[in-house]
Design an enzyme around this catalytic site. Structure first.
Site, PDB file in Angstrom:
ATOM      1  N   ASP A 128      68.995  48.630  79.549  1.00 40.43           N
ATOM      2  CA  ASP A 128      69.280  49.182  78.220  1.00 40.43           C
ATOM      3  C   ASP A 128      70.276  50.313  78.327  1.00 40.43           C
ATOM      4  O   ASP A 128      71.218  50.421  77.544  1.00 40.43           O
ATOM      5  CB  ASP A 128      67.992  49.751  77.598  1.00 40.43           C
ATOM      6  N   GLU A 175      59.007  47.665  74.355  1.00 31.52           N
ATOM      7  CA  GLU A 175      59.593  46.658  73.456  1.00 31.52           C
ATOM      8  C   GLU A 175      59.368  47.044  71.996  1.00 31.52           C
ATOM      9  O   GLU A 175      60.257  46.891  71.164  1.00 31.52           O
ATOM     10  CB  GLU A 175      59.001  45.269  73.741  1.00 31.52           C
TER      11      GLU A 175
HETATM   12 ZN    ZN Z   1      64.454  47.505  76.971  1.00 27.75          ZN
END
Ligand code: ZN
Ligand code: ADP
Length: 605
Positions: A488, A413
């Site tokens: 992602d 993160e």
């Molecule tokens: Zn991520």
């Protein structure tokens, strides 16, 4: 329908009982069975007075008056013997008695009838096409009258529809002048933008009946049902004109017609669509019946639907902008006990991209949050929590995450956040957490300040870099690949693909659209791409190079700010959730240390 089934069952039961009774009657009245040899012996000894023949069945009476029955294997040889012994003979043909025949036919018939009823009910749902026109299945909805006041933030669409309301209120006024009333309005927009609400509001404003049906309701298992439903619906609507017919998800029936009837599944849909077109063309325009259809896929609609005299008015409903969101918030906040000091405008700014339905949901969730905490009024914090819950999913504090996984998540993160912070033209960081939410192990949330309708190449490329930042950080620190970045990567790939194929933003391919038209489930017949193999290869290699360039850039940033990455991740492991301000504190302390370091190294040299 229910009555018919009950009747069927009743008939079946009665038939069974009568048959059973008849069998019992036969058994009772048939005398005791006797072996053929015994019967012959008795006859030869003159003990039998009379016999009755029915086919091979022999019944008779002894001198003593006792009755018997037997079965004769060969009547022709029996007859002379009977005559010889002076026995009284009576006979009847073998044919079954009427009653038996009757039941033998009736029983299977009533069974078939019962089976048909059951099957029919299952397949037709609640409405059967066999009782056409007897009752209206399309009862207009008149309760909970919605007006334009309940629809907020889409004033342009409302203004366009005001005209329709006028037509519906006084159709004569317009038809007297010879004006043709509009027949169809197509509302197009993302789910939850208020299309249904708007259609209801038209009916509510004009105080006319509202018939509503989902496009997928038309498409039934049996061929012809969809089309007959369309005809029923229009017949019913014409009877109660002026009125609105609302067809939700019209793309379910109104998709482009394929023209080849080989693919059987499409036939039904096309018949339904044809029926709809015929009906729309058929009713004279002085009948104030207005068909409002909604879709979020106008691109796949059959062009025939959009011709003049059909859905020739098309109104696009966009997602609400900041002002619109504030207005929608206001409308829905009226329904709840809300703390008057809350700045709805600020909330509206913090929820870009929310649709009307999502805003309605947010307000309700906030009220639920307040209720959970036994509050009398809904406060700002309830909105904040509700928002986080909607955007990021519910916190899953109970899930046990190993220390190792927490570390990986923290670096992942932090990687997203740092890459985003170091690049221009990115959305500012809003919140970052390593508490699992929904299906994600952690979340880095960016929020755009302003609504953007167009994105620059810079913004999109930086978005890809930010998305890849998580994977890059994991690789740099742990030198290990995990599946945590799969989402992602999917998103990054999608942006890169559209960048190349749709937005014409790649240098080597240029501004040519190679968009694969989303064929959807309706038409999968064409699997040929609209471009050559060579182009396909070029596109693939271009997408790959966009991604790999972004990955390298991301890696460069995280290598450069390696210290920040460690600091950030450590802070996350302690705090679990950090907002933009807290991140900024860590960032400033990192910058200070870096300056000191640079000065030190400067002095040394
Ligand atoms: Zn991520
Ligand atoms: P759609 O038909 O476009 O999917 P709906 O009309 O079903 O969306 O919207 C669902 C709900 O969202 C509505 O019942 C209403 O509560 C809320 N909503 C959507 N748009 C608006 C709006 N512009 N103003 C007020 N409420 C809205």
């Amino acid at each position: 329908m229910k009555n018919q089934i009950q009747l069927g069952l009743l008939i079946l039961t009665i038939a069974c009982f009568v048959l059973l009774g008849y069998n019992v009657y036969l058994r009772e009245t048939t005398p005791p069975e006797q072996a053929y040899t015994e019967f012959i012996a008795a006859m030869q000894q003159g003990e039998i007075t009379s016999v009755h023949l029915r086919g091979s069945q022999v019944t008779g009476e002894y001198v003593s008056g006792k009755k018997f029955s037997s079965y004769a294997p060969d009547i022709t040889s029996l007859l002379p013997q009977l005559l010889e012994n002076n026995i009284h003979i009576s006979a009847e043909p073998e044919a079954e008695k009427g009653l038996v025949t009757f039941f033998k036919v009736l029983l299977p018939m009533s069974m078939l009838y019962g089976a048909w009823l059951v099957f029919n009910r299952k397949s037709m749902g609640n409405s059967s096409s066999f009782n056409l026109g007897q009752h209206s299945r399309f009862t207009p909805v008149k309760s909970d009258r919605v007006t334009f006041r309940d629809v907020a933030g889409i004033s342009e669409a409302k203004a366009e529809l005001l005209e329709i309301v006028e037509f519906l209120k006084q159709p004569e006024k317009y038809s007297q002048l010879g004006a043709k009333l509009p027949k169809g309005v197509l509302l197009q927009g993302a789910p939850g933008t208020g299309k249904t609400l708007l259609a209801k509001a038209i009916a509510g404003e004009a105080a006319v009946s509202f018939f509503s049906l989902g496009g997928s309701d038309f498409v039934e298992m049996f061929v012809g049902v969809g089309a007959s439903r369309v005809r029923d619906l229009f017949a019913e609507a014409k009877r109660s004109a002026p009125c609105i017919i609302f067809i939700d998800e019209i793309d379910a029936i109104g998709g482009k017609r394929s023209g080849n009837s080989a693919s059987g599944g499409n036939d039904e849909r096309e018949q339904t669509l044809n029926a709809l077109l015929v009906e729309m063309d058929g009713f004279s325009s002085d009948k104030a019946v207005i068909v409002v259809a909604a879709t979020n896929r106008p691109d796949i609609l059959d062009p025939a639907l959009l011709r003049p005299g059909r859905f020739d008015r098309q109104i696009t409903i966009a997602l609400p902008d900041v002002k619109g969101r504030a207005k929608i918030l206001e409308v829905h906040a009226q329904q709840i006990a809300i703390d008057k000091s809350i700045d709805l405008g600020a909330i509206a700014r913090s929820i870009p991209g929310f649709s009307g339905a999502e805003i309605a949901n947010l307000v309700n969730e906030a009220a639920l949050m307040a209720g959970r905490n036994n509050k009398k009024k809904v406060e700002l914090i309830d909105f904040e929590e509700a928002k986080d819950k909607i955007i990021m999913g519910l916190e899953r504090k109970s899930i046990v995450v190993s220390e190792k996984n927490r570390r990986v998540t923290a670096y992942h993160e932090a990687g997203h956040a740092i890459v985003g912070m170091m690049l221009d033209e990115t959305d500012p960081l809003h919140k970052i957490t390593i508490i699992p939410r929904g299906r994600a192990m952690g979340i880095t949330q960016h929020l755009p300040i302003v609504d953007q309708h167009a994105y620059s190449r810079e913004y999109l490329v930086n978005r890809i870099k930010t998305l890849l930042g998580g994977r890059v950080a994991e690789t740099l620190v742990f030198n290990r690949l995990t599946t945590g970045a799969s989402n992602d990567i999917t998103m990054a790939t999608e942006i890169a693909t559209r960048l190349v194929c749709e937005w014409g933003m790649s240098a080597s391919i240029g501004p040519i659209s190679y968009r694969q038209e989303n064929e959807s489930f309706l038409n999968q017949s064409s699997n040929s791409k609209p471009y050559s193999e060579v182009t396909a290869e070029k596109i693939d290699s271009e997408i790959t190079s966009v991604i790999s360039e972004c990955y390298d850039e991301s890696e460069k940033i995280l290598r450069k700010h390696n210290k920040f990455l460690h600091k950030f991740a450590e802070a996350l492991l302690i705090n679990e959730t950090m907002d933009a301000e807290e991140v900024d504190i860590v960032y400033r302390s990192y910058i200070r240390e870096r300056k000191v370091e640079l000065q030190l190294s400067g002095k040394k040299s």
